[in-house]
Scaffold this motif. Structure first.
Motif, PDB file in Angstrom:
ATOM      1  N   ILE A 120       0.926  -1.176  -0.054  1.00 59.98           N
ATOM      2  CA  ILE A 120       0.115   0.067  -0.058  1.00 59.98           C
ATOM      3  C   ILE A 120       0.765   1.140  -0.053  1.00 59.98           C
ATOM      4  O   ILE A 120       0.613   2.128  -0.641  1.00 59.98           O
ATOM      5  N   LEU A 121       1.906   1.165   0.819  1.00 60.01           N
ATOM      6  CA  LEU A 121       2.759   2.522   1.019  1.00 60.01           C
ATOM      7  C   LEU A 121       3.496   2.499  -0.413  1.00 60.01           C
ATOM      8  O   LEU A 121       3.681   3.646  -0.914  1.00 60.01           O
ATOM      9  N   ASP A 122       3.913   1.488  -0.999  1.00 61.11           N
ATOM     10  CA  ASP A 122       4.447   1.530  -2.295  1.00 61.11           C
ATOM     11  C   ASP A 122       3.693   2.235  -3.412  1.00 61.11           C
ATOM     12  O   ASP A 122       4.128   3.171  -4.039  1.00 61.11           O
ATOM     13  N   ARG A 123       2.396   1.910  -3.380  1.00 55.75           N
ATOM     14  CA  ARG A 123       1.639   2.692  -4.248  1.00 55.75           C
ATOM     15  C   ARG A 123       1.345   4.193  -3.843  1.00 55.75           C
ATOM     16  O   ARG A 123       1.370   4.832  -4.901  1.00 55.75           O
ATOM     17  N   CYS A 124       1.169   4.407  -2.909  1.00 52.27           N
ATOM     18  CA  CYS A 124       0.986   5.678  -2.390  1.00 52.27           C
ATOM     19  C   CYS A 124       2.134   6.519  -2.682  1.00 52.27           C
ATOM     20  O   CYS A 124       2.335   7.899  -3.231  1.00 52.27           O
ATOM     21  N   MET A 125       3.352   5.987  -2.409  1.00 49.09           N
ATOM     22  CA  MET A 125       4.823   6.604  -2.847  1.00 49.09           C
ATOM     23  C   MET A 125       4.707   6.800  -4.226  1.00 49.09           C
ATOM     24  O   MET A 125       5.214   8.074  -4.704  1.00 49.09           O
ATOM     25  N   GLN A 126       4.340   6.020  -5.070  1.00 51.48           N
ATOM     26  CA  GLN A 126       4.261   6.055  -6.635  1.00 51.48           C
ATOM     27  C   GLN A 126       3.453   7.403  -6.963  1.00 51.48           C
ATOM     28  O   GLN A 126       3.898   8.068  -7.914  1.00 51.48           O
ATOM     29  N   MET A 127       2.151   7.304  -6.339  1.00 59.66           N
ATOM     30  CA  MET A 127       1.238   8.429  -6.594  1.00 59.66           C
ATOM     31  C   MET A 127       1.751   9.990  -6.155  1.00 59.66           C
ATOM     32  O   MET A 127       1.037  10.803  -6.447  1.00 59.66           O
ATOM     33  N   HIS A 128       2.789   9.900  -5.148  1.00 60.29           N
ATOM     34  CA  HIS A 128       3.605  11.367  -4.929  1.00 60.29           C
ATOM     35  C   HIS A 128       4.568  11.482  -5.570  1.00 60.29           C
ATOM     36  O   HIS A 128       5.447  12.540  -5.526  1.00 60.29           O
ATOM     37  N   GLY A 129       4.888  10.685  -6.683  1.00 60.79           N
ATOM     38  CA  GLY A 129       6.077  10.928  -7.536  1.00 60.79           C
ATOM     39  C   GLY A 129       7.329  10.805  -6.826  1.00 60.79           C
ATOM     40  O   GLY A 129       7.499  10.008  -5.876  1.00 60.79           O
ATOM     41  N   ALA A 130       8.364  11.652  -7.310  1.00 62.37           N
ATOM     42  CA  ALA A 130       9.687  11.466  -6.709  1.00 62.37           C
ATOM     43  C   ALA A 130       9.633  11.829  -5.464  1.00 62.37           C
ATOM     44  O   ALA A 130      10.397  11.405  -4.561  1.00 62.37           O
ATOM     45  N   GLY A 131       8.796  12.987  -4.982  1.00 60.81           N
ATOM     46  CA  GLY A 131       8.616  13.207  -3.566  1.00 60.81           C
ATOM     47  C   GLY A 131       8.229  12.228  -2.735  1.00 60.81           C
ATOM     48  O   GLY A 131       8.690  12.419  -1.511  1.00 60.81           O
ATOM     49  N   GLY A 132       7.841  11.172  -3.124  1.00 65.78           N
ATOM     50  CA  GLY A 132       7.078  10.130  -2.126  1.00 65.78           C
ATOM     51  C   GLY A 132       8.328   9.069  -1.727  1.00 65.78           C
ATOM     52  O   GLY A 132       8.430   8.451  -0.667  1.00 65.78           O
ATOM     53  N   LEU A 133       9.523   9.627  -2.267  1.00 69.16           N
ATOM     54  CA  LEU A 133      10.902   8.683  -1.773  1.00 69.16           C
ATOM     55  C   LEU A 133      11.784   9.532  -1.056  1.00 69.16           C
ATOM     56  O   LEU A 133      12.729   8.920  -0.429  1.00 69.16           O
ATOM     57  N   THR A 134      11.249  10.743  -0.700  1.00 69.31           N
ATOM     58  CA  THR A 134      12.082  11.555   0.122  1.00 69.31           C
ATOM     59  C   THR A 134      11.271  11.663   1.627  1.00 69.31           C
ATOM     60  O   THR A 134      10.300  11.158   1.861  1.00 69.31           O
ATOM     61  N   GLU A 135      12.253  12.495   2.508  1.00 69.30           N
ATOM     62  CA  GLU A 135      11.799  12.740   3.787  1.00 69.30           C
ATOM     63  C   GLU A 135      10.710  13.853   3.634  1.00 69.30           C
ATOM     64  O   GLU A 135      10.019  14.213   5.013  1.00 69.30           O
ATOM     65  N   ASP A 136      10.340  14.200   2.790  1.00 70.88           N
ATOM     66  CA  ASP A 136       9.206  15.383   2.531  1.00 70.88           C
ATOM     67  C   ASP A 136       7.916  14.805   3.008  1.00 70.88           C
ATOM     68  O   ASP A 136       7.023  15.639   3.514  1.00 70.88           O
TER      69      ASP A 136
END
Length: 406
Positions: free
Chosen positions: A353-369
Motif C-alpha cells: 500500500i505504501l509503495d502505491r502511495c509513494m508512486q502516486m506522490h512522484g519522486a517526492g514520495g521517496l523523500t523525507e518530505d
C-alpha cells in the motif's frame, strides 16, 4: 462487528485530539531537532516535553493489559480496546514513545511484569513505566540464523554467584539510545541439553556493565531509526549477579515465546495506522495534481490503486481486530494461529500500500518530505522483526494442516 469499551472510545477521542494539537504540528520540529543534534541517539527536548503533556492528559502506558492492571493508570486495556489506539500512534512513527508505548520497551515491560522478581521489578520496571529509562531485548545474532531461536550462540556461563556472558548480538533496538539502561539478553547456558528449548537462559544486564561494547549503529534501508536506533553489540566476559536471571535457568525460550506474541500484533496495529494515513494523504494529493489535462484522481489506474488500498486496509484491520478478540478470549498462546496470520499478512500488505502511495506522490514520495518512505522501511523490517514471514508461514501451515487432517 467489534465493539470497543467506553474507556477505549474515550481514550480514542482524547488521543486523536492530542495528535491534532501536539503531534502533527511538531513533526517538522521533531525532524529538525534530530537533524541538528550533536548525538543522534540522545533524547530530544521535544520528546520530553510531549511526554509530560501526554501523561497529564491521561495518555500514558496505554499498552498495559488488563492482566496487569496494577501497572496502569487506566486499569489496563484489552487487546481489542488497545488496537485503535496503537493504530493512531502508527500514523506518526516516533509518536509511540510520547505515550510510553514504543517497542521494544512495551515488550520488555511485559516480560518484567510476567517473569521478574519483586526486586527486579522495583529496579527496572518502575523506572520504565515512568519513562525515566529505556531498555533493549538482545536476541538476534549475526553469525547464525536467529529465526530459529535455538541457534543462538551467546554463551551464558555460571561462575559462583555470577553469570558470565560472551558473544555477539545485532539489530538490538534501543541499544544506541543514551537513555537505555537495561538489556534483556538471551543466550545458551546449557548447550548440551537434549531438549533444545531448554538450553537458553535470559538475564538482566545493565548497559554500563564492563565488557559490553556498542560496536556500531545499524541501518535498515538507510534509516538509522534515531534516536532509538539499532546496534551491534559485543559481550566479552560480561559479569552480572546470579539473581539477574529471569524466571530461572533454562527458561529463556519460554520467555521469548511469551514476549513476542503481543509485540507482533502491536506492530500490525501501528502499521495499519501508517497505511491509513498514507491513503488519506494520497487522496488529497491526487486531487491537487494534474497530468494530461486531467486531475490525477480522474485517471483509471489511480482510482484502481486507491480502491485496492482501501480494501486491503479494511481487510488488515479486521484481521488484526479478530486476532485481538481471540487473544482476549483464550490468551496469546492459543491465539498463535491468528497472530501468525496477522504477522504474515499485515506488514507485506502495508508495504505494498505504501509503495502505491509513494508512486502516486512522484519522486517526492521517496523523500523525507513525506512520511511514507520511512513507513515503508518500518513495514519492510517488520517482515523480519519478531520472526521472518517464512517461520510464521511454516508454523501456521503445520497448525492448519494438523487441524483439518484429523
Amino acid at each position: 462487528m467489534f465493539a470497543f469499551s467506553d474507556l477505549s472510545m474515550t481514550l480514542q477521542a482524547r488521543l486523536s485530539d492530542f495528535f491534532q494539537e501536539h503531534i502533527y504540528p511538531n513533526e517538522h520540529h521533531y525532524r529538525e531537532q534530530l537533524n541538528q543534534a550533536e548525538n543522534r541517539f540522545a533524547p530530544l527536548p521535544l520528546m520530553d516535553e510531549l511526554k509530560q503533556r501526554a501523561r497529564a492528559a491521561g495518555l500514558w502506558n496505554l499498552f498495559v493489559p488488563k492482566s496487569h492492571a496494577q501497572y496502569s493508570e487506566t486499569g489496563g486495556l484489552s487487546n481489542l480496546d488497545y488496537a485503535p489506539l496503537a493504530e493512531q500512534m502508527g500514523r506518526v512513527l516516533w509518536s509511540p514513545e510520547v505515550f510510553n508505548c514504543n517497542a521494544p520497551d512495551t515488550g520488555n515491560m511485559e516480560v518484567l511484569m510476567k517473569y521478574a522478581t519483586d526486586a527486579q521489578r522495583k529496579q527496572w520496571l518502575t523506572p520504565l513505566l515512568n519513562g525515566e529509562i529505556r531498555s533493549s531485548y538482545a536476541m538476534t545474532e549475526p553469525q547464525v540464523a536467529s529465526s530459529d531461536a535455538t541457534n543462538i550462540e551467546l554463551q551464558i556461563r555460571r561462575e559462583g554467584d555470577e553469570w558470565v556472558l560472551n558473544g555477539r548480538k545485532w539489530f538490538i533496538t534501543g541499544a544506541m539510545y543514551e537513555r537505555t539502561r537495561i538489556l534483556i539478553v538471551m543466550g545458551k547456558s546449557d548447550p548440551h541439553n537434549r531438549d533444545r528449548h531448554k538450553q537458553q537462559t535470559q538475564v538482566l544486564v545493565p548497559k554500563d556493565t564492563p565488557g559490553i561494547t556498542l560496536v556500531r549503529p545499524l541501518t535498515t534501508l538507510g534509516y538509522d531509526d534515531a534516536p532509538i536506533g539499532h546496534a551491534e553489540i559485543r559481550f566479552h566476559d560480561v559479569r552480572v549477579p546470579a539473581e539477574n536471571v529471569l524466571l530461572g535457568e533454562g527458561r529463556g525460550f519460554e520467555i521469548a515465546q511469551g514476549r513476542l506474541g503481543p509485540g507482533r500484533i502491536h506492530h500490525c496495529m501501528r502499521l495499519i495506522g501508517a497505511a491509513q494515513r498514507a491513503l488519506e494523504e494520497t487522496c488529497r494529493r491526487v486531487e491537487s495534481r494534474t497530468t494530461f489535462g486531467r486531475k490525477l484522481s480522474q485517471h483509471q489506474s489511480v482510482r484502481e490503486d486507491i480502491a485496492r488500498s482501501f480494501a486491503e486496509i479494511q481487510m488488515a484491520r479486521l484481521l488484526v481486530l479478530d486476532t485481538c478478540r481471540k487473544m482476549d478470549e483464550v490468551g496469546a498462546r492459543e491465539a498463535r494461529d491468528m497472530i501468525a496470520a496477522s504477522k504474515i499478512s499485515v506488514p507485506k500488505m502495508v508495504q505494498e500500500i505504501l509503495d502505491r502511495c509513494m508512486q502516486m506522490h512522484g519522486a517526492g514520495g521517496l523523500t523525507e518530505d513525506y512520511f511514507m518512505a520511512e513507513a515503508f522501511n518500518y513495514a519492510r523490517w517488520c517482515r523480519q522483526a519478531d520472526g521472518p514471514d517464512q517461520v510464521h508461514q511454516m508454523a501456521l501451515g503445520k497448525q492448519i494442516i494438523g487441524q483439518y487432517a484429523e
